[in-house]
Design a protein around this motif. Structure first.
Motif, mmCIF file in Angstrom:
data_model
loop_
_atom_site.group_PDB
_atom_site.id
_atom_site.type_symbol
_atom_site.label_atom_id
_atom_site.label_comp_id
_atom_site.label_asym_id
_atom_site.label_seq_id
_atom_site.Cartn_x
_atom_site.Cartn_y
_atom_site.Cartn_z
ATOM 1 N N THR A 66 5.023 3.656 6.652
ATOM 2 C CA THR A 66 3.694 3.121 6.350
ATOM 3 C C THR A 66 2.809 4.093 5.592
ATOM 4 O O THR A 66 1.665 3.777 5.307
ATOM 5 C CB THR A 66 2.968 2.702 7.651
ATOM 6 O OG1 THR A 66 2.670 3.858 8.428
ATOM 7 C CG2 THR A 66 3.801 1.747 8.463
ATOM 8 N N GLN A 100 -1.667 -4.079 2.354
ATOM 9 C CA GLN A 100 -1.117 -3.498 1.136
ATOM 10 C C GLN A 100 0.405 -3.525 1.241
ATOM 11 O O GLN A 100 0.966 -3.552 2.344
ATOM 12 C CB GLN A 100 -1.581 -2.050 0.977
ATOM 13 C CG GLN A 100 -3.079 -1.920 0.732
ATOM 14 C CD GLN A 100 -3.487 -0.462 0.679
ATOM 15 O OE1 GLN A 100 -3.082 0.328 1.515
ATOM 16 N NE2 GLN A 100 -4.286 -0.107 -0.309
ATOM 17 N N THR A 137 -0.188 3.292 2.926
ATOM 18 C CA THR A 137 -0.858 2.031 3.201
ATOM 19 C C THR A 137 -1.994 2.292 4.175
ATOM 20 O O THR A 137 -1.995 3.288 4.906
ATOM 21 C CB THR A 137 0.105 1.000 3.823
ATOM 22 O OG1 THR A 137 0.369 1.371 5.178
ATOM 23 C CG2 THR A 137 1.419 0.931 3.061
ATOM 24 N N THR A 165 7.336 -6.646 5.960
ATOM 25 C CA THR A 165 6.075 -5.934 6.185
ATOM 26 C C THR A 165 5.626 -6.069 7.631
ATOM 27 O O THR A 165 5.281 -5.081 8.291
ATOM 28 C CB THR A 165 4.983 -6.477 5.248
ATOM 29 O OG1 THR A 165 5.339 -6.196 3.900
ATOM 30 C CG2 THR A 165 3.630 -5.846 5.555
ATOM 31 N N PHE A 210 4.094 -2.658 1.781
ATOM 32 C CA PHE A 210 4.763 -1.617 2.543
ATOM 33 C C PHE A 210 6.093 -1.301 1.860
ATOM 34 O O PHE A 210 6.850 -2.203 1.529
ATOM 35 C CB PHE A 210 5.057 -2.086 3.976
ATOM 36 C CG PHE A 210 3.863 -2.044 4.884
ATOM 37 C CD1 PHE A 210 3.886 -1.275 6.025
ATOM 38 C CD2 PHE A 210 2.729 -2.783 4.608
ATOM 39 C CE1 PHE A 210 2.798 -1.233 6.874
ATOM 40 C CE2 PHE A 210 1.633 -2.756 5.446
ATOM 41 C CZ PHE A 210 1.674 -1.970 6.583
#
Length: 428
Positions: free
Chosen positions: A170, A147, A173, A206, A149
């Motif tokens: 994070t 997903q 996520t 990410t 970040f």
């Protein structure tokens, strides 16, 4: 593939199982197994995964693994899907003590294939589950979804003196849930799997957050590598594997055994020469054993085939590379996707000029992902295509587990000897 490997596996199985037990496991009658054993007919090469699975199950069920029947290590299975990563680690003597999977259809397939003696919790959404309630374990496994970040605002929080770290970068996520469980339970090692594009997502930021979290925030030694599944199955499927260890190791990806010439599509297709195994859990769902042919429903309709050809022609004219992927017995296919149920366009099996191409059957998709024929498919074709398209190439996981586990056992043994931490292994 030569017939030596399946025949040798059959002989190993006969040392532990009766002909009747083997016949039931591979979906054949006793007379067929007897003919294989006597050499009257060749033992089919496609039975090798099923025979290996039988030997692995036998080691667990009969308590022969490592003398006492106890597992060598304990692991948890997060974002478990249909258990492909789990199967790879069980092959090396591991015991799963906790599973999380939110999709009801995947959970149904998972329970169907891991029923007896599997009394640990299988929970749904990991997001709301307290980390302290996760059982102690040696290895954490997770094919977590990628997903976006969001790392914006970290500098501002620094200036304001607010807490940051992985809880900041994070949060929101699904990787955060992996990180919080690692932080709380401190397993000896972990393995995380994701798509290759995770490396380049958001210009690499990410992935930087993930590595920094695991290495700098949580203090693990981190290694990663992109591995193509085509070394083990006839499918081009690149995935990034991230492994980490709680202490210093000499782990090296160079220890991987990646066959240079992997199998081709013909090795996983249903066989029309009479050697296709009659699996009691499949019956004639995918393959008509009387007519010795794949069920007609997997052949594309005339309308769909016309549409795909026109679609491909339009994009060729525009200079694009979009279109269907025709696959032949000597092919390595494109990557199987979760959308395969829609039109099958990425992998169409050639059936000769006189017939329209067909989709792979769900059983062939299972084989394409490295699952043995003993793997049950209790869901609809649509759900099965989605599950295999989202799964891992199981033999890749098995091979990575092979090179990880010696370092896991060394860490546990050293910590027990030094008294610095009580090891979690069942063998501690």
């Amino acid at each position: 593939m030569t017939l030596a490997a399946p025949l040798n596996l059959l002989r190993q199985a006969r040392a532990r199982f009766t002909q009747r037990e083997i016949a039931a496991h591979v979906g054949k009658d006793i007379k067929t197994v007897r003919r294989w054993e006597k050499g009257e007919t060749p033992c089919p090469a496609m039975l090798e995964p099923a025979l290996r699975d039988l030997l692995q199950q036998g080691a667990r069920l009969k308590g022969e693994a490592h003398g006492s029947g106890a597992a060598q290590f304990r692991f948890i299975d997060l974002f478990a899907g249909i258990g492909g990563i789990r199967m790879g680690f069980e092959a090396h003597g591991g015991e799963c003590v906790f599973t999380s999977e939110w999709n009801d259809f995947s959970t149904r397939t998972y329970r169907e294939n891991y029923p007896a003696g599997d009394e640990h919790a299988l929970i749904g959404d990991i997001v709301s589950f307290p980390a302290e309630d996760v059982p102690s374990h040696d290895v954490l496994l997770g094919g977590f979804p990628c997903q976006p970040f969001s790392i914006a605002g970290v500098s501002k929080k620094n200036a304001l003196g607010r807490p940051h770290g992985f809880e900041c970068t994070t949060q929101g996520t699904l990787f955060f849930d992996v990180a919080r469980i690692i932080a709380a339970k401190r397993p000896a090692a972990f393995l995380l799997e994701n798509v290759k594009n995770l490396l380049s997502h958001d210009k690499g930021r990410t992935f930087d957050v993930i590595v920094q979290t695991l290495r700098d925030e949580l203090g693990y030694e981190v290694h990663y590598r992109v591995i193509d599944g085509q070394h083990f199955t006839p499918q081009h499927r690149e995935r990034i594997i991230i492994v980490g260890f709680r202490g210093k190791t000499d782990f090296s990806w160079d220890d991987l055994r990646l066959p240079e010439n992997g199998p081709r599509l013909g090795s996983i297709l249903h066989r029309t020469d009479g050697s296709e195994p009659e699996l009691p859990w499949d019956h004639d769902r995918f393959f008509d054993h009387t007519a010795r042919c794949v069920q007609p429903k997997y052949t594309l309709t005339s309308n769909l085939w016309t549409y795909l050809q026109n679609y491909a022609a339009k994009h060729r004219a525009a200079g694009n590379g979009f279109g269907f992927g025709m696959a032949y017995p000597d092919s390595v296919t494109r990557t199987l996707s979760a959308r395969y149920h829609k039109d099958g366009s990425e992998i169409l099996v050639y059936q000769g000029d006189a017939l329209r191409p067909r989709r792979l059957t769900p059983r062939e998709c299972a084989r394409l992902m490295g699952f043995p024929d003993t793997f049950r498919i209790p869901v609809s074709d649509t759900q099965a295509y989605r599950q295999f398209g989202n799964s891992v190439v199981m033999p890749v996981m098995r091979e990575v587990a092979r090179i990880m586990l010696p370092h896991v056992h060394t860490l546990l043994a050293e910590e027990t000897r030094d008294g610095s931490k009580q090891a979690l292994s069942l063998y501690a």
